[in-house]
Design a protein around this motif. Structure first.
Motif, PDB file in Angstrom:
ATOM      1  N   SER A  56      40.534  42.117  65.914  1.00 40.25           N
ATOM      2  CA  SER A  56      39.301  42.052  66.641  1.00 40.25           C
ATOM      3  C   SER A  56      38.728  41.100  67.496  1.00 40.25           C
ATOM      4  O   SER A  56      38.019  41.138  68.440  1.00 40.25           O
ATOM      5  CB  SER A  56      38.131  42.413  65.576  1.00 40.25           C
ATOM      6  OG  SER A  56      37.836  41.412  65.015  1.00 40.25           O
TER       7      SER A  56
ATOM      8  N   ASP B  33      43.542  38.725  68.552  1.00 39.48           N
ATOM      9  CA  ASP B  33      44.912  39.277  68.162  1.00 39.48           C
ATOM     10  C   ASP B  33      46.164  38.534  68.295  1.00 39.48           C
ATOM     11  O   ASP B  33      46.950  38.796  69.176  1.00 39.48           O
ATOM     12  CB  ASP B  33      44.848  40.631  69.077  1.00 39.48           C
ATOM     13  CG  ASP B  33      45.874  41.673  68.697  1.00 39.48           C
ATOM     14  OD1 ASP B  33      46.639  41.405  67.432  1.00 39.48           O
ATOM     15  OD2 ASP B  33      46.245  42.512  69.395  1.00 39.48           O
TER      16      ASP B  33
ATOM     17  N   LYS C   5      44.749  38.428  73.343  1.00 44.15           N
ATOM     18  CA  LYS C   5      43.422  38.879  74.045  1.00 44.15           C
ATOM     19  C   LYS C   5      43.056  37.580  74.970  1.00 44.15           C
ATOM     20  O   LYS C   5      41.752  37.676  75.554  1.00 44.15           O
ATOM     21  CB  LYS C   5      42.267  39.360  73.251  1.00 44.15           C
ATOM     22  CG  LYS C   5      42.725  40.870  72.392  1.00 44.15           C
ATOM     23  CD  LYS C   5      41.555  41.498  71.610  1.00 44.15           C
ATOM     24  CE  LYS C   5      42.078  42.875  71.252  1.00 44.15           C
ATOM     25  NZ  LYS C   5      40.961  43.232  70.234  1.00 44.15           N
TER      26      LYS C   5
ATOM     27  N   THR D 206      34.143  40.039  70.604  1.00 39.49           N
ATOM     28  CA  THR D 206      34.973  41.052  69.821  1.00 39.49           C
ATOM     29  C   THR D 206      35.300  42.359  70.729  1.00 39.49           C
ATOM     30  O   THR D 206      34.590  42.571  71.576  1.00 39.49           O
ATOM     31  CB  THR D 206      34.096  41.549  68.684  1.00 39.49           C
ATOM     32  OG1 THR D 206      33.537  40.501  67.755  1.00 39.49           O
ATOM     33  CG2 THR D 206      34.332  42.618  67.742  1.00 39.49           C
ATOM     34  N   ASP D 207      36.588  42.345  70.278  1.00 43.02           N
ATOM     35  CA  ASP D 207      37.143  43.602  71.275  1.00 43.02           C
ATOM     36  C   ASP D 207      37.028  43.574  72.901  1.00 43.02           C
ATOM     37  O   ASP D 207      36.426  44.357  73.456  1.00 43.02           O
ATOM     38  CB  ASP D 207      36.417  45.070  70.586  1.00 43.02           C
ATOM     39  CG  ASP D 207      37.081  45.258  69.212  1.00 43.02           C
ATOM     40  OD1 ASP D 207      38.215  44.757  68.795  1.00 43.02           O
ATOM     41  OD2 ASP D 207      36.288  45.714  68.579  1.00 43.02           O
ATOM     42  N   ASP D 208      37.075  42.331  73.188  1.00 42.48           N
ATOM     43  CA  ASP D 208      36.937  42.077  74.671  1.00 42.48           C
ATOM     44  C   ASP D 208      35.329  42.433  75.168  1.00 42.48           C
ATOM     45  O   ASP D 208      35.370  43.011  76.321  1.00 42.48           O
ATOM     46  CB  ASP D 208      37.937  43.181  75.481  1.00 42.48           C
ATOM     47  CG  ASP D 208      39.407  42.490  75.643  1.00 42.48           C
ATOM     48  OD1 ASP D 208      39.453  41.257  75.678  1.00 42.48           O
ATOM     49  OD2 ASP D 208      40.173  43.290  75.207  1.00 42.48           O
TER      50      ASP D 208
ATOM     51  N   LYS E 140      34.917  47.724  80.674  1.00 39.42           N
ATOM     52  CA  LYS E 140      33.979  48.179  79.522  1.00 39.42           C
ATOM     53  C   LYS E 140      32.958  49.101  79.902  1.00 39.42           C
ATOM     54  O   LYS E 140      32.428  48.791  81.090  1.00 39.42           O
ATOM     55  CB  LYS E 140      33.501  46.944  78.575  1.00 39.42           C
ATOM     56  CG  LYS E 140      34.517  46.326  77.915  1.00 39.42           C
ATOM     57  CD  LYS E 140      35.221  47.212  76.683  1.00 39.42           C
ATOM     58  CE  LYS E 140      36.268  46.379  76.010  1.00 39.42           C
ATOM     59  NZ  LYS E 140      36.635  47.144  74.717  1.00 39.42           N
TER      60      LYS E 140
END
Length: 207
Positions: free
Chosen positions: A25, A28, A32, A132-134, A207
């Protein structure tokens, strides 16, 4: 964002564990961090306030790209940095080597000697926070010591991060890591900055 340094910069009271840093997350296995442009928005070095653009493009070295693990040695990467001062002076820095192991992240400042480039020493970079998660609403924060000076850098995936999100991130840094807002000086990003407009590749996750 304002910057009024009233207390000396100190070490963080808490850092990210390497297990958390390399988790899926977060980075990685550092993937990331790569193939992304990181926009510096603040630093504890007061000279950063003289910049209006400060970006870093991170990418794997070709011979390590695609490796899934960091076991048994290091993975190598590259950092291409460009800054533009408030007076318009652009500096396109030599490529800085990066090296990762299971419990370290090192950056090697490159020095251009005109006839060749050297990177004589490495800086141990300690992660404090990572999106977190880009998430473009979260900070990436790195800490290091340079010739005895304690330094923090704040990067984001979009320099137009809102003031509300900045405040949320700074509140977390102070509460969880002992890192104070007043230590930082801001890059003078202009309102409405368009990603990719200062020569950097427009490659960040949307996003």
């Amino acid at each position: 964002m304002t910057s009024k340094e009233t207390n000396p910069v100190t070490e963080p009271t808490k850092t990210m564990s390497w297990e958390d840093f390399y988790s899926k997350s977060k980075t990685d296995n550092a993937n990331k961090l790569m193939d992304r442009v990181w926009y510096c928005i603040a630093c504890t070095d007061k000279n950063v306030a003289e910049q209006k653009i400060f970006w870093e493009h991170w990418y794997w070295k070709e011979d390590t790209k695609g490796e899934e693990n960091l076991l048994n040695g290091k993975k190598e990467a590259c950092n291409h940095t460009v800054t533009v001062s408030t007076e318009g002076k652009e500096i396109d820095y030599p490529i800085w080597p990066l090296a990762f192991t299971n419990e370290s992240m090192k950056m090697y400042p490159a020095i251009d000697l005109k006839c060749f480039v050297i990177a004589p020493f490495g800086l141990n970079m300690q992660p404090i926070a990572f999106p977190t998660d880009d998430s473009p609403q979260e900070f990436r924060v790195d800490y290091c010591q340079v010739m005895g000076t304690k330094m923090y850098f704040i990067f984001v995936l979009d320099p137009m991060i809102s003031e509300e999100d900045k405040k949320k991130n700074f509140d977390v840094l102070e509460t969880e890591n002992g890192v104070l807002r007043e230590w930082f000086h801001d890059v003078q990003w202009q309102s409405g900055y368009v990603l990719g407009s200062a020569g950097e590749p427009d490659i960040n996750p949307k996003k």
